[in-house]
Design an enzyme around this catalytic site. Structure first.
Site, short mmCIF file in Angstrom:
data_model
loop_
_atom_site.label_atom_id
_atom_site.label_comp_id
_atom_site.label_asym_id
_atom_site.label_seq_id
_atom_site.Cartn_x
_atom_site.Cartn_y
_atom_site.Cartn_z
N ILE A 32 42.45 31.76 54.79
CA ILE A 32 41.46 30.67 55.14
C ILE A 32 41.68 29.37 54.35
O ILE A 32 41.64 28.12 54.71
CB ILE A 32 39.91 30.95 54.62
CG1 ILE A 32 38.94 30.02 55.44
CG2 ILE A 32 39.57 31.08 53.20
CD1 ILE A 32 37.50 30.81 55.27
N GLY A 69 43.20 39.98 52.12
CA GLY A 69 42.03 38.98 52.33
C GLY A 69 40.61 39.51 51.87
O GLY A 69 40.19 40.66 52.14
N TYR A 133 31.58 45.11 45.47
CA TYR A 133 32.65 44.80 45.79
C TYR A 133 33.22 46.44 45.86
O TYR A 133 34.13 46.49 47.03
CB TYR A 133 33.37 44.16 44.67
CG TYR A 133 34.62 44.15 44.65
CD1 TYR A 133 35.54 43.51 45.61
CD2 TYR A 133 35.57 44.80 43.70
CE1 TYR A 133 37.26 43.28 45.38
CE2 TYR A 133 36.95 44.77 43.66
CZ TYR A 133 37.49 44.17 44.61
OH TYR A 133 39.07 44.04 44.59
C1 15L Z 1 40.18 44.26 41.24
O1 15L Z 1 40.15 45.12 42.18
C2 15L Z 1 39.87 43.06 41.46
O2 15L Z 1 40.67 42.26 42.51
C3 15L Z 1 40.89 42.05 40.15
O3 15L Z 1 40.69 40.90 40.38
C4 15L Z 1 40.56 42.71 38.83
O4 15L Z 1 39.32 42.54 38.63
C5 15L Z 1 40.99 44.31 38.86
O5 15L Z 1 40.30 44.90 39.93
C6 15L Z 1 40.59 45.13 37.75
O6 15L Z 1 39.76 45.89 37.53
O7 15L Z 1 41.22 44.38 36.57
#
Ligand code: 15L
Length: 276
Positions: A32, A69, A133
């Protein structure tokens, strides 16, 4: 030469991957946000994963998609829903409509963040997301399973730990993924002839790993890097987090955030009502 689409190409992981894959593939970058500095062999198409029409335009004519993404941290539900859940659906659905058979999906260690650090888990454990997430990543994995079974797509889910030139803290000693090991895993996902639906852990050959990554090894993954070389320095400056749960669970701070109960304590038994 194969043309590979990278969604979320402007992000950190995308930037490492672009550098590592340069020359091996024609890279179509999408995000984006604009990707301003482009190397030879890279093209850019702007696109919002939240819009199916954008993803249909962006995925046209590519040989494989590396879907990075979306939101890469915990976030408000609206944002996670739009970019990670609707967005992931849009990428898979656009690929199906355009006849793109192969998708590499960047899932996360947070899809299984509620496993304890004293457990070793493989690709067959049931998900235990530690956040909205993480939950969105479980959705993406299961979407991949559906599209593999129903539409014959080849789906390679990489539960990525933390991509960085070097591990940054104690937790990341167990989940670190070096850029060159990331690239090796991605190349397996693009090239391996027998992929239908696979889950692998996106981690280097770390001595302190919490994962049995035998599925990746079966497909030929031989990581070059091991976080252990950094361990003495990282452990010397480590201080345990104030919340002990952060140190107990694989997801770390994602587990402790917004906590409404203590997951390490068994649920209190409900009393049976006595009948009179
Ligand atoms: C993830 O999935 C994140 O995208 C990354 O930014 C970190 O936070 C990583 O995990 C992590 O667990 O260190």
């Amino acid at each position: 030469m194969k043309t590979i689409l990278i969604t979320g190409a402007a992000g950190d992981v995308g930037s490492h991957l672009r550098r590592e894959l340069a020359g091996a593939y024609a890279l179509r970058l999408s995000d984006i946000r604009p990707v301003k500095k482009r190397a030879a062999g890279e093209t850019f198409i702007a696109g919002d994963v939240g819009r199916l029409a954008d993803m249909v335009r962006v995925t046209k004519g590519v040989d494989a998609i590396v879907h990075l993404g979306g939101f890469s941290q915990e976030g408000p539900w609206d944002a996670i829903l739009r970019t990670n859940i609707v967005g992931c659906y849009n990428v898979f659905e656009a690929a199906r409509r355009n006849g793109v058979k192969r998708i590499l999906f960047a899932t996360s260690n947070h899809a299984v963040g509620y496993y304890r650090r004293d457990q070793t888990i493989d690709h067959r454990v049931y998900p235990k997301p530690d956040s909205r997430y993480g939950l969105s990543k479980v959705f993406g994995e299961q979407l991949g399973s559906l599209y593999a079974d129903k539409y014959g797509m080849q789906v390679f889910c990489m539960r990525i730990g933390n991509v960085n030139p070097a591990p940054v803290d104690k937790r990341r000693l167990s989940i670190w993924l070096s850029p060159r090991d990331l690239a090796q895993l991605v190349r397996i996902g693009i090239e391996h002839p027998d992929i239908r639906f696979e889950i692998v852990y996106g981690v280097s050959g770390n001595q302190r790993s919490w994962y049995d990554n035998s599925n990746a090894q079966r497909l030929g993954y031989r990581p070059q890097d091991n976080s252990e070389t950094q361990a003495p320095e990282i452990l010397a400056r480590h201080r345990d987090a104030a919340d002990p749960l952060v140190e107990v669970y694989q997801g770390g701070t994602f587990v402790a955030a917004e906590l409404g109960g203590d997951p390490s304590k068994p649920k209190p038994k409900t009393r049976k009502r006595s009948r009179k």
